[in-house]
Scaffold this active site. Structure first.
Site, PDB file in Angstrom:
ATOM      1  N   ASP A 286      27.615  31.030  42.267  1.00 44.89           N
ATOM      2  CA  ASP A 286      27.167  32.211  43.012  1.00 44.89           C
ATOM      3  C   ASP A 286      26.965  31.818  44.475  1.00 44.89           C
ATOM      4  O   ASP A 286      26.128  30.958  44.784  1.00 44.89           O
ATOM      5  CB  ASP A 286      25.857  32.730  42.407  1.00 44.89           C
ATOM      6  CG  ASP A 286      25.387  34.034  43.052  1.00 44.89           C
ATOM      7  OD1 ASP A 286      26.060  34.517  43.986  1.00 44.89           O
ATOM      8  OD2 ASP A 286      24.354  34.561  42.610  1.00 44.89           O
TER       9      ASP A 286
ATOM     10  N   ASP B  68      31.779  37.166  45.295  1.00 40.85           N
ATOM     11  CA  ASP B  68      30.967  35.982  45.557  1.00 40.85           C
ATOM     12  C   ASP B  68      30.554  35.201  44.317  1.00 40.85           C
ATOM     13  O   ASP B  68      29.785  34.249  44.419  1.00 40.85           O
ATOM     14  CB  ASP B  68      29.721  36.374  46.344  1.00 40.85           C
ATOM     15  CG  ASP B  68      28.891  37.443  45.641  1.00 40.85           C
ATOM     16  OD1 ASP B  68      29.437  38.116  44.750  1.00 40.85           O
ATOM     17  OD2 ASP B  68      27.714  37.612  45.990  1.00 40.85           O
ATOM     18  N   GLU B  69      31.037  35.586  43.156  1.00 41.04           N
ATOM     19  CA  GLU B  69      30.651  34.899  41.925  1.00 41.04           C
ATOM     20  C   GLU B  69      31.873  34.631  41.064  1.00 41.04           C
ATOM     21  O   GLU B  69      32.810  35.438  41.029  1.00 41.04           O
ATOM     22  CB  GLU B  69      29.650  35.731  41.120  1.00 41.04           C
ATOM     23  CG  GLU B  69      28.376  36.095  41.864  1.00 41.04           C
ATOM     24  CD  GLU B  69      27.433  36.928  41.011  1.00 41.04           C
ATOM     25  OE1 GLU B  69      27.324  36.630  39.804  1.00 41.04           O
ATOM     26  OE2 GLU B  69      26.828  37.876  41.536  1.00 41.04           O
TER      27      GLU B  69
END
Length: 411
Positions: A9, A105-106
């Site tokens: 993350d 973003d993950e």
């Protein structure tokens, strides 16, 4: 062999990238947010300094400024974030081909069988992202995707957390049930009503009771809480099946009558129908989402007798759902429309009322309009009725839409 799953993350992703590119704001409270003028005035993300003022994601910008008068608000730069997302992915690819994104973003990574411990690989990735890209990540290491995600959330920023079969009851079970992936507000509220407030209490609940309360999602909740999830991490080149196609928008002003609603729903329906045709899809289920000025929201859906990609049919159903379920206690702030339940065969039912023939004519018209808009721009052709409310019909959700990968969900 026990699986080794990482969940990476990127910490405060949008804000971190903005601060990297703007040295002058790095040591100041920063938030990335939409335009106040266009009513998309909420915090999308903020840096660590802004977090100290109690700012939260989704908070209106005017409220955030009351908490932090010196807050610096920058507009989102999605092309830049996409670039950094790809750069992160290129790092992950040095360790495995099993990479499943979850938003920009993950990502989940399956590093089973590499001959190295998950913690060792996670620490190496964490250091490389910081050194090579200038941003930080938090990484969860576990034996399934759900606990790996909990691990990346457990300690931030710039950290690695290992959740194993030996320690998960000590780390995971004391956490609030709302921390479990995809457990939203409505599920949290319902669990609390029955005295289930932590993940441990959920894990020890009777599965038959959960199934009675939540239907098929009851078993999913039980599985997640007990670390029994066995869902795989997809290959990096694998394309996820599309579950639905939709668009939503926060409107430039409050919607105060049916004409306003229809104008916005028409814009959304035309965008959705165009996207359906671009992907060769037709769907049977129409869904709407409605949020009023008090931020009270609901969703409703309806199944059609035949699959469709025609905007007029989508619009008609959306209006029926809205009129049947909204009492106009408050003006409306945002609307959404989506189509799901796709039929791969897309067969048409024969009838004697020329319904199929009429639908084919309508589809040809809309396909022609698609071609005109691709060549001359979105506003080269519009319905006359849309010109009455230019402030509402002037949005272009088709071109502005950003698609984020979405997995299974418990509402």
């Amino acid at each position: 062999m026990e699986r080794t799953i990482l969940h990476v993350d990127c910490n405060k992703f949008y804000a971190s990238v903005e601060c990297l590119y703007r040295p002058e704001i790095r040591n100041k409270p920063v938030a990335v947010g939409g335009s106040t003028e266009s009513r998309h005035g909420i915090i999308l993300t903020k840096n660590e300094i802004a977090s100290k003022y109690g700012l939260t994601v989704g908070e209106p910008l005017w409220k955030a400024r009351q908490k932090c008068p010196d807050l610096i608000i920058v507009p989102p730069n999605y092309p830049l974030y996409l670039r950094f997302s790809r750069l992160c992915r290129s790092v992950y690819e040095d360790y495995t081909d099993l990479i499943e994104p979850f938003g920009l973003d993950e990502s989940w990574l399956d590093v089973t069988g590499t001959g190295r411990s998950g913690k060792e690989i996670a620490e190496e990735i964490r250091n490389r992202i910081k050194t090579e890209l200038g941003i930080t990540v938090s990484i969860g290491v576990s034996f399934n995707k759900i606990f790996a995600k909990l691990g990346s959330d457990y300690k931030k920023p710039d950290a690695v957390t290992v959740i194993s079969k030996e320690n998960f009851k000590n780390i995971v079970w004391p956490l609030p049930a709302s921390d479990l992936l995809f457990v939203g507000r409505s599920t949290t509220k319902k669990l609390a009503y029955y005295g289930i407030n932590t993940i441990g209490e959920l894990a020890n609940a009777d599965i038959n009771f959960l199934n009675r309360i939540f239907g098929k999602n009851g078993e999913t909740l039980y599985t997640f809480a007990n670390g029994l999830d066995r869902s795989r991490v997809r290959h990096k080149d694998e394309i996820e099946d599309v579950k639905s196609v939709g668009n939503s928008t926060t409107t430039p002003r409050d919607l105060v009558d049916e004409g306003d609603i229809k104008t916005v729903f028409r814009v959304l329906s035309e965008s959705v129908s165009t996207r359906l045709r671009e992907q060769g899809l037709k769907g049977r289920c129409i869904s709407i989402s409605v949020r009023d000025t008090e931020l009270v929201s609901f969703t409703r859906q309806k199944a059609l007798p035949a699959c469709t990609d025609i905007s007029s049919e989508i619009l008609k159903t959306a209006m029926e759902l809205f009129n049947a379920n909204y009492g106009w206690k408050n003006p409306v702030r945002s609307l959404g429309v989506s189509v799901s339940d796709f039929d791969s065969e897309m067969c048409e039912q024969f009838d004697f009322s020329k319904t199929v023939e009429n639908r084919e004519k309508q589809e040809k018209i809309e396909t022609t309009v698609d071609a005109l808009k691709r060549r001359f721009g979105n506003y080269c052709i519009q319905r006359a009725s849309q010109l009455k409310r230019r402030d509402l019909s002037g949005v272009n959700p088709h071109d502005e839409h950003i698609i984020h990968p979405v997995g299974y969900r418990v509402s």
